[in-house]
Design an enzyme around this catalytic site. Structure first.
Site, short mmCIF file in Angstrom:
data_model
loop_
_atom_site.label_atom_id
_atom_site.label_comp_id
_atom_site.label_asym_id
_atom_site.label_seq_id
_atom_site.Cartn_x
_atom_site.Cartn_y
_atom_site.Cartn_z
CD GLU A 32 -2.66 1.29 2.63
OE1 GLU A 32 -3.77 1.39 2.82
OE2 GLU A 32 -1.83 0.90 3.78
CG HIS A 34 2.67 3.53 3.89
ND1 HIS A 34 2.27 2.54 3.17
CD2 HIS A 34 2.31 3.52 5.22
CE1 HIS A 34 1.57 1.65 4.20
NE2 HIS A 34 1.62 2.28 5.29
CG ASP A 43 0.82 -1.42 6.52
OD1 ASP A 43 1.30 -0.13 6.95
OD2 ASP A 43 -0.20 -0.98 5.76
CG HIS A 118 -3.52 -3.17 5.73
ND1 HIS A 118 -2.98 -1.75 5.34
CD2 HIS A 118 -4.28 -3.75 5.33
CE1 HIS A 118 -3.83 -1.58 4.46
NE2 HIS A 118 -4.55 -2.69 4.07
CD GLU A 120 -7.25 0.17 5.55
OE1 GLU A 120 -7.18 1.40 4.78
OE2 GLU A 120 -6.32 -0.18 5.96
CG HIS A 175 -1.92 5.72 5.82
ND1 HIS A 175 -1.58 4.44 5.94
CD2 HIS A 175 -1.52 6.28 4.55
CE1 HIS A 175 -1.24 4.07 4.62
NE2 HIS A 175 -1.11 5.11 3.88
CD GLU A 180 1.76 3.77 8.73
OE1 GLU A 180 1.59 2.46 8.53
OE2 GLU A 180 1.08 4.66 8.02
#
Length: 261
Positions: A32, A34, A43, A118, A120, A175, A180
């Protein structure tokens, strides 16, 4: 010294680990975006690195990481429109995890930890674990699973103040931002181009989703908040607090089960 990465072990070494009573931890991440400053593997990498740190202190070995996660959502991951973000459906993710856990059981593992990084993926992992456990619990009464769908439930107040400096927007919006970015700067600084870390913000972040997805609820950069406030030192504080909490939790649960049986 026992190797920790299953992918680097021979089948004989895995057999010996099982026979010695070791458990296994499955890192689960995503591919994904970032932002412009961090890689697609963020992730998956953080999930595997944390799993490795936990495994060393909990008598676990680390299985190969599940690198594809459930669909990125606009207010927690930027959405599916970014090139490179490669996702799977919830049914596919559930099926993958179920099949892998069944293989762990067939191999002989009875202590299994599922560890996710992650947002989701949550719920799909629990569903997979629940289905396998219900199917196999009669055949394997000593089977134990720990499902960790978020790396932590909360952080110390002093950690929150130090890391966010009064700018905490909520975990979903964080995010590719302070948290992160800081952790990646500590764990894998060679993969972070901090010169491209920016502050960004959508027009607004609703508590609901919409289809079709309007551009106004996400950002052009993929960063959903203030990446510029990240530092390596913050990342170290975060990583050590989270890893220690996970180690204590996993050890506590497995030791309780051992006493009960």
């Amino acid at each position: 010294m026992l190797k920790r990465l299953m992918s680097e072990m021979t089948w004989m070494e895995v057999r010996d680990a099982v026979n010695s009573g070791s458990g296994v931890i499955l890192p689960i991440g995503a591919t994904e975006q970032h932002g412009p400053h961090m890689p697609l593997c963020t992730d998956a990498l953080l999930s595997e690195r944390m799993a490795h740190d936990v495994a060393k202190e909990t008598n676990l070995i680390v299985a190969p990481t599940v690198c594809y996660g459930f669909r990125s959502r606009p207010c927690t991951g930027g959405g599916q429109t970014f090139p490179g973000t490669t996702s799977v459906s919830g049914s596919t993710l559930t099926a993958i995890i179920m099949d892998v856990v069944k293989e762990f059981i067939r191999t002989g593992f009875r202590k299994i930890v599922l560890f996710n990084w992650h947002f989701e993926n949550s719920n799909f992992i629990y569903d997979a674990a629940y289905n396998v456990y219900e199917d196999r619990k009669q055949e394997y009464p000593d089977l134990k699973l720990i499902i960790i769908e978020t790396p932590f439930s909360e952080l110390k107040p002093e950690t929150m103040e130090y890391v966010f400096e009064g700018h905490f927007p909520g975990w979903g919006i964080e995010h590719a931002s302070i948290f992160e970015t800081s952790v990646m700067m500590y764990v894998a600084p060679e993969l972070v181009d901090f010169s491209k870390a920016i502050d960004d913000k959508a027009e607004y972040y609703p508590f609901y989703d919409m289809l079709p997805i309007p551009k106004r609820i996400t950002t052009e950069s993929g960063i959903l908040w203030k990446a510029s406030l990240a530092t390596k030192d913050k990342g170290e504080v975060l990583w050590k607090e989270i890893s220690q909490n996970l180690i204590e939790s996993v050890n506590m649960e497995f030791k309780r089960w051992e006493k009960e049986n």
